[in-house]
Design a protein around this motif. Structure first.
Motif, mmCIF file in Angstrom:
data_model
loop_
_atom_site.group_PDB
_atom_site.id
_atom_site.type_symbol
_atom_site.label_atom_id
_atom_site.label_comp_id
_atom_site.label_asym_id
_atom_site.label_seq_id
_atom_site.Cartn_x
_atom_site.Cartn_y
_atom_site.Cartn_z
ATOM 1 N N GLU A 93 -0.545 26.902 62.603
ATOM 2 C CA GLU A 93 -1.082 26.687 61.137
ATOM 3 C C GLU A 93 -0.918 26.137 60.095
ATOM 4 O O GLU A 93 -1.143 24.993 59.237
ATOM 5 N N THR A 103 -8.181 30.812 52.964
ATOM 6 C CA THR A 103 -8.538 30.255 54.388
ATOM 7 C C THR A 103 -9.766 29.216 54.374
ATOM 8 O O THR A 103 -10.795 29.780 53.694
ATOM 9 N N TYR A 118 -10.362 23.685 57.249
ATOM 10 C CA TYR A 118 -8.814 22.136 57.838
ATOM 11 C C TYR A 118 -8.469 21.727 56.735
ATOM 12 O O TYR A 118 -9.622 21.083 56.023
ATOM 13 N N PRO A 119 -7.546 22.093 56.748
ATOM 14 C CA PRO A 119 -6.461 22.635 57.199
ATOM 15 C C PRO A 119 -6.457 24.050 57.075
ATOM 16 O O PRO A 119 -7.341 24.685 55.694
ATOM 17 N N TYR A 170 -0.990 17.714 57.932
ATOM 18 C CA TYR A 170 -2.265 17.255 57.106
ATOM 19 C C TYR A 170 -1.425 16.497 55.923
ATOM 20 O O TYR A 170 -2.488 15.599 55.636
ATOM 21 N N TYR A 171 -1.164 16.947 55.042
ATOM 22 C CA TYR A 171 -0.529 16.263 54.345
ATOM 23 C C TYR A 171 0.780 15.391 54.464
ATOM 24 O O TYR A 171 0.297 14.327 53.649
ATOM 25 N N ASP A 199 -3.919 25.945 53.718
ATOM 26 C CA ASP A 199 -3.635 24.797 52.503
ATOM 27 C C ASP A 199 -3.157 25.073 51.366
ATOM 28 O O ASP A 199 -3.560 25.678 49.930
ATOM 29 N N TYR A 200 -2.421 24.994 51.684
ATOM 30 C CA TYR A 200 -0.888 25.983 50.572
ATOM 31 C C TYR A 200 -0.209 25.351 49.379
ATOM 32 O O TYR A 200 0.195 25.927 48.300
ATOM 33 N N GLU A 246 -0.191 22.363 60.977
ATOM 34 C CA GLU A 246 -1.396 21.256 60.968
ATOM 35 C C GLU A 246 -1.669 21.429 59.727
ATOM 36 O O GLU A 246 -1.906 20.512 59.230
ATOM 37 N N ALA A 247 -1.427 22.125 58.421
ATOM 38 C CA ALA A 247 -1.155 22.121 57.246
ATOM 39 C C ALA A 247 -0.553 21.077 56.850
ATOM 40 O O ALA A 247 -0.157 20.088 56.352
ATOM 41 N N ASN A 248 0.768 21.055 57.124
ATOM 42 C CA ASN A 248 2.090 20.151 57.188
ATOM 43 C C ASN A 248 2.050 18.121 57.766
ATOM 44 O O ASN A 248 2.107 16.888 56.717
#
Lengths: 214, 214
Positions: A41, A186, A189-190, A48-49, A193-194, A44-46
């Motif tokens: 997860e 949550t 996608y992602p 995306y960024y 998203d932190y 996935e976020a990284n």
């Protein structure tokens, strides 16, 4: 194939990034976890960024001590003997809008607290050093029983760690996490998203080079 | 034992940090290089910075793709088949005084120029991304013929890279390096004390979160 660290922890190769991406293209609009690990997860976020030029955060490679390498003619070198080494830092770091970001990912099945045994002492030292240099250090914790995710700032960990060393409890109660950590909502996608949550953390602490004079 | 990457480049395990340290305790007051690699020298400087709490900069582990692992009973897991992967970023990153620092180390035997073939395209992309996020991206180049070291900012590399893509020369002349890069003077310990030179770079470029509004 399952690969494990000497301590029995599951090793997840980076190839999972591609897998995760493919999955996200399915038209499954539920927010269900679909069996991804926390590492999947975060990757996935990284990813995306990076694609959207929002932040450049990578997972560090797994450190291995290489002992024996063979060089078959006309093909790539093959490592024939190597051992997993204990990482001396956290797993993720990078840069976002001038801020140095440094964190580790931890998962717990506990419903009542986050056990501090999930964190190694050398990771605490590393996060302390990063904080001293005005970097942003934290862990992302997933409470798998609740499917809830939190950014726990180093300062919160440090307080609990010190209490533990003074003979107090060896975990952070879930109620304290809810109060003092920052929850990551949550989404599709992602999934986690932190980045916007790190902004809250930075705003609260006045991190960054502006605060050097303070 | 000598370990090489698939491209023939020498692999230096992190164990060299300890070796370097031991050497530095000898009462050899000459500034001679004693056969250290550039990586040894950078590790020595990073080690010095971490011990004195000046900066937290680490070399990333060498990325390997693990294929086969054995679990002998009562002993550590042994990796029996693995391959070197191409790193997608630079080798070094970390935090110094609120600044995200990101660089690679390159050595050249050329007396007249720095050949751009020493840099991979994905490293240029990574340094571009870091620069966009207000990180400090550069390479440290050693001209071994002269025993001279330079911090070459990403912007200088980028200009030369673009010229190359437009059909111009495939290297940066040494005269341009002397003019536009920042020389690191050598001393006894650490041999290349590069942090003060990064400060010059930051001062010249107004890096950091203060420049976000500009």
């Amino acid at each position: 194939m399952t690969i494990r660290y000497p301590n029995g922890k599951l090793y997840t190769p980076n190839a999972s990034v591609q897998k995760t991406e493919k999955k996200s293209k399915n038209k499954d609009l539920s927010f269900s976890n679909r069996g991804k690990t926390l590492e999947d997860e975060i990757n996935e976020a990284n990813d995306y960024y990076i694609k959207r030029r929002l932040a450049i955060i990578h997972k560090k490679p797994v450190p291995v001590q290489i002992v024996k390498v063979e060089y078959p003619s006309r093909s790539a070198a093959v490592i024939r003997e190597a051992y997993f080494r204990t990482p001396s830092t956290t797993d993720y770091n990078g840069v976002w809008n001038g801020h140095y970001i440094d964190f580790d990912a931890k998962e717990t099945a506990s419903k009542t607290s986050f056990p501090l045994k999930n964190i190694h002492e050398h990771q605490m030292t590393h996060m302390q050093q990063v904080t001293e240099q005005n970097g942003v250090a934290f862990i992302i914790v997933r409470f798998s029983a609740y499917e809830r995710y939190f950014i726990v700032p180093y300062e919160v960990l440090q307080k609990a760690w010190q209490a533990m060393e003074n003979g107090d409890r060896k975990s952070i109660p879930f109620s304290i996490i809810e109060e003092e950590a920052y929850e990551i909502p949550t989404s599709y996608y992602p999934r986690i998203d932190y980045l916007p949550i790190i902004q809250q953390l930075i705003d609260a602490k006045c991190y960054g080079s502006e605060s050097e004079e303070k």
